[in-house]
Write an enzyme that holds these catalytic residues in place. Structure first.
Site, PDB file in Angstrom:
ATOM      1  N   ARG A 179     -28.416 -11.157  18.523  1.00 13.31           N
ATOM      2  CA  ARG A 179     -28.624 -12.491  19.085  1.00 13.31           C
ATOM      3  C   ARG A 179     -29.612 -12.501  20.237  1.00 13.31           C
ATOM      4  O   ARG A 179     -29.611 -11.612  21.076  1.00 13.31           O
ATOM      5  CB  ARG A 179     -27.286 -13.072  19.580  1.00 13.31           C
ATOM      6  CG  ARG A 179     -26.194 -13.096  18.537  1.00 13.31           C
ATOM      7  CD  ARG A 179     -24.899 -13.634  19.125  1.00 13.31           C
ATOM      8  NE  ARG A 179     -23.806 -13.554  18.181  1.00 13.31           N
ATOM      9  CZ  ARG A 179     -22.601 -14.047  18.393  1.00 13.31           C
ATOM     10  NH1 ARG A 179     -22.327 -14.650  19.536  1.00 13.31           N
ATOM     11  NH2 ARG A 179     -21.659 -13.931  17.478  1.00 13.31           N
ATOM     12  N   HIS A 215     -31.162  -9.944  24.916  1.00 12.43           N
ATOM     13  CA  HIS A 215     -30.723  -9.884  23.522  1.00 12.43           C
ATOM     14  C   HIS A 215     -29.716  -8.757  23.354  1.00 12.43           C
ATOM     15  O   HIS A 215     -29.686  -7.799  24.123  1.00 12.43           O
ATOM     16  CB  HIS A 215     -31.901  -9.704  22.562  1.00 12.43           C
ATOM     17  CG  HIS A 215     -32.480  -8.312  22.542  1.00 12.43           C
ATOM     18  ND1 HIS A 215     -32.030  -7.331  21.690  1.00 12.43           N
ATOM     19  CD2 HIS A 215     -33.473  -7.734  23.265  1.00 12.43           C
ATOM     20  CE1 HIS A 215     -32.724  -6.219  21.888  1.00 12.43           C
ATOM     21  NE2 HIS A 215     -33.607  -6.434  22.847  1.00 12.43           N
ATOM     22  N   CYS A 216     -28.860  -8.918  22.349  1.00  7.10           N
ATOM     23  CA  CYS A 216     -27.929  -7.857  21.970  1.00  7.10           C
ATOM     24  C   CYS A 216     -28.336  -7.371  20.587  1.00  7.10           C
ATOM     25  O   CYS A 216     -29.503  -7.440  20.229  1.00  7.10           O
ATOM     26  CB  CYS A 216     -26.487  -8.356  22.006  1.00  7.10           C
ATOM     27  SG  CYS A 216     -26.163  -9.760  20.935  1.00  7.10           S
ATOM     28  N   MET A 217     -27.386  -6.888  19.789  1.00  6.56           N
ATOM     29  CA  MET A 217     -27.725  -6.333  18.477  1.00  6.56           C
ATOM     30  C   MET A 217     -28.272  -7.384  17.524  1.00  6.56           C
ATOM     31  O   MET A 217     -29.153  -7.103  16.712  1.00  6.56           O
ATOM     32  CB  MET A 217     -26.485  -5.686  17.852  1.00  6.56           C
ATOM     33  CG  MET A 217     -26.068  -4.407  18.524  1.00  6.56           C
ATOM     34  SD  MET A 217     -27.257  -3.087  18.277  1.00  6.56           S
ATOM     35  CE  MET A 217     -27.168  -2.900  16.501  1.00  6.56           C
ATOM     36  N   ARG A 231     -30.177 -14.188  23.568  1.00  6.28           N
ATOM     37  CA  ARG A 231     -29.270 -14.840  24.522  1.00  6.28           C
ATOM     38  C   ARG A 231     -30.096 -15.500  25.625  1.00  6.28           C
ATOM     39  O   ARG A 231     -30.809 -14.822  26.360  1.00  6.28           O
ATOM     40  CB  ARG A 231     -28.299 -13.810  25.109  1.00  6.28           C
ATOM     41  CG  ARG A 231     -27.377 -13.189  24.055  1.00  6.28           C
ATOM     42  CD  ARG A 231     -26.587 -12.027  24.632  1.00  6.28           C
ATOM     43  NE  ARG A 231     -25.651 -11.483  23.643  1.00  6.28           N
ATOM     44  CZ  ARG A 231     -24.353 -11.742  23.606  1.00  6.28           C
ATOM     45  NH1 ARG A 231     -23.830 -12.532  24.521  1.00  6.28           N
ATOM     46  NH2 ARG A 231     -23.581 -11.233  22.680  1.00  6.28           N
TER      47      ARG A 231
END
Length: 499
Positions: free
Chosen positions: A20, A16-18, A22
């Site tokens: 989303r 995951h990012c900030m 993924r």
């Protein structure tokens, strides 16, 4: 969400990012996009190098570990491939969402160039560092406030250490992530990058100049780790297997370290200094025009995937000056997007699905998460995307003008935008003045995006079609297409769209 992406057996990776979640997907045909978009809390889906479910800041950090746990438990119970995915749920607003997905898929195909794939891999190096940048940036802001007010002087040195510790070693993290992302041994990438921040580097002279710890910064670390990956790969091929465990890491660190000390640090230092001089000079002498262009072009840059090239530049400016002067200007693009979405809401009083999308996505939009509004509302509609860019241009021009007048507005970290950027705002004036300039820039972006969209965002035909039913719960059928701005400037094909 798990059955709708094909079950645990269809998920090959989770990150995951900030904003989303993924996912690596094995069989794309098992993923049910429309049903995923209908899940409460899901703001949208984006297909790129990974399949991305937009959940928003905070939520994604809580959902990801639970999703990972569920995948592992399901795999243990099944001890084999997952069962067939559940049937697709009925969805509302499928036509507009489908147009957004089609535009995104078309753009993804255009983005699959070697240069853009390289930029994406560079972005993957810095994205995992964003949480630490945000945390340390907020601590630095708090520390600055206490220092200016003269409060808690005994705590200030401790807060300084907490805020500055990560930044003093960020080159090591960049080197580690670079080697990991480009197929090398991560710790060797970190080891060669550590040379850059080693205090003893001050006793070495290269190109007739004495080196200084940190010279070259993240750009030097990036170059050193990329070189280390190549040296390591060559050693793996040439060194006998019996000696690989001893010679490969030794040669990688030795050769790359010497090249870093006697070449890369100096070269990267010159490039870093040039970036700082250029950014400051650009805003000091042409801030209004530069801000207008940067704010107006940022959303198209995101569509093209070129915004990823700005991440190392932001990080370099933060490393040099303590803040990046570019991010607050680019954040105005999100303000224009929010203003445009509010205008869409008011101009389509009888279109329940689109209004529902705007209502659900606006809170995230105010906090700087713009994907749901971009791919769910403005981009499929076409004209509102252009007017949103216009709002970002005027907001960026406003902030750029104040930079030109001497009131610098910067951000101590990258990642947040919109209202979420307020705790990270910093400049060369008092904090009150800096916050006021940023807040007024947002207002300019909101208002311009709203007025431009309300007045020019719809043709009469679009308004007639999109408000064609008095029943907000009934499906709305549009006999003509939206005037969507396609990435390749090709007019969209005429087709019926269910909104």
């Amino acid at each position: 969400m798990l059955p709708l992406v094909g079950g645990a057996g269809n998920v090959t990776s989770i990150a995951h990012c900030m904003t989303r979640l993924r996912l690596g997907i094995q069989d794309r045909s098992l993923v049910q996009d429309q049903a995923l978009k209908a899940v409460p809390g899901v703001m949208g889906v984006v297909e790129d190098d990974t399949y991305q479910v937009v959940l928003g800041p905070g939520t994604v950090a809580r959902v990801t570990p639970e999703f990972e746990r569920l995948v592992e438990e399901t795999r243990r119970r099944a001890a084999g491939p997952s069962a067939p995915a559940a049937s697709t749920a009925a969805t509302s607003g499928a036509g507009l969402a489908a147009q957004g997905a089609a535009l995104k898929a078309r753009q993804r195909a255009k983005n699959a160039t070697p240069f853009k794939l390289f930029l994406r891999r560079i972005a993957d190096i810095f994205v995992p560092l964003i949480p630490a940048l945000i945390g340390c940036g907020i601590v630095a802001g708090l520390n600055g406030m206490l220092t200016n007010l003269g409060w808690a002087p005994s705590v200030v040195p401790a807060l300084t250490a907490v805020a500055a510790g990560f930044m003093s070693l960020i080159a090591v993290f960049v080197g580690y992530n670079t080697a990991k992302g480009f197929g090398g041994t991560p710790v060797l990438g970190g080891a060669v990058a550590a040379v850059i921040v080693f205090p003893g580097i001050a006793h070495i002279t290269a190109f007739g100049r004495q080196l200084s710890p940190g010279q070259g910064g993240v750009l030097g670390a990036l170059a050193a780790a990329l070189l280390a990956v190549q040296v390591e790969k060559h050693c793996r091929r040439l060194v006998p297997a019996a000696l690989d465990v001893l010679l490969t890491p030794t040669l990688t660190v030795l050769l790359t370290g010497l090249v870093t000390v006697y070449g890369l640090m100096y070269a990267a230092g010159e490039v870093s200094a040039a970036i700082g001089v250029f950014a400051n000079g650009l805003l000091a002498h042409g801030g209004a025009v530069a801000g207008f262009l940067l704010g107006g072009l940022f959303l198209p840059l995101v569509m093209l995937g070129l915004h990823q090239a700005l991440i190392p530049i932001h990080t370099t400016l933060i490393e040099q000056q303590g803040y990046t002067v570019l991010l607050p200007i680019l954040a105005m693009a999100g303000a224009g997007q929010v203003g445009a979405a509010i205008a869409v809401y008011l101009r389509l009083p009888r279109n329940g699905p689109i209004r529902a999308t705007v209502r659900s996505a606006l809170p995230a939009g105010f906090l700087g998460v713009g994907e749901p509004l971009i791919y769910g509302v403005s981009l499929p509609l076409g004209r509102p995307f252009i007017t949103a860019c216009l709002g970002g241009a005027f907001g960026g021009g406003f902030v750029g003008l104040f930079n030109q007048l001497g009131d610098t507005v910067g951000s101590t970290a990258i990642g947040p935008s919109g209202w979420a950027l307020f705790p990270l705002v910093k400049g060369n004036q008092g904090i009150g003045v800096t916050l006021a300039v940023y807040a007024l820039g947002l207002v300019v972006g909101y208002v311009t995006g709203f007025l431009a969209t309300y007045l020019f965002g719809f043709s009469r035909q679009m308004l007639t079609e999109l408000n064609a039913t008095a029943d907000d719960t009934a499906p709305l059928v549009s006999p003509a297409p939206f005037t969507a701005a396609t990435p390749d400037d090709t007019p969209p094909d005429k087709e019926s769209v269910t909104a």
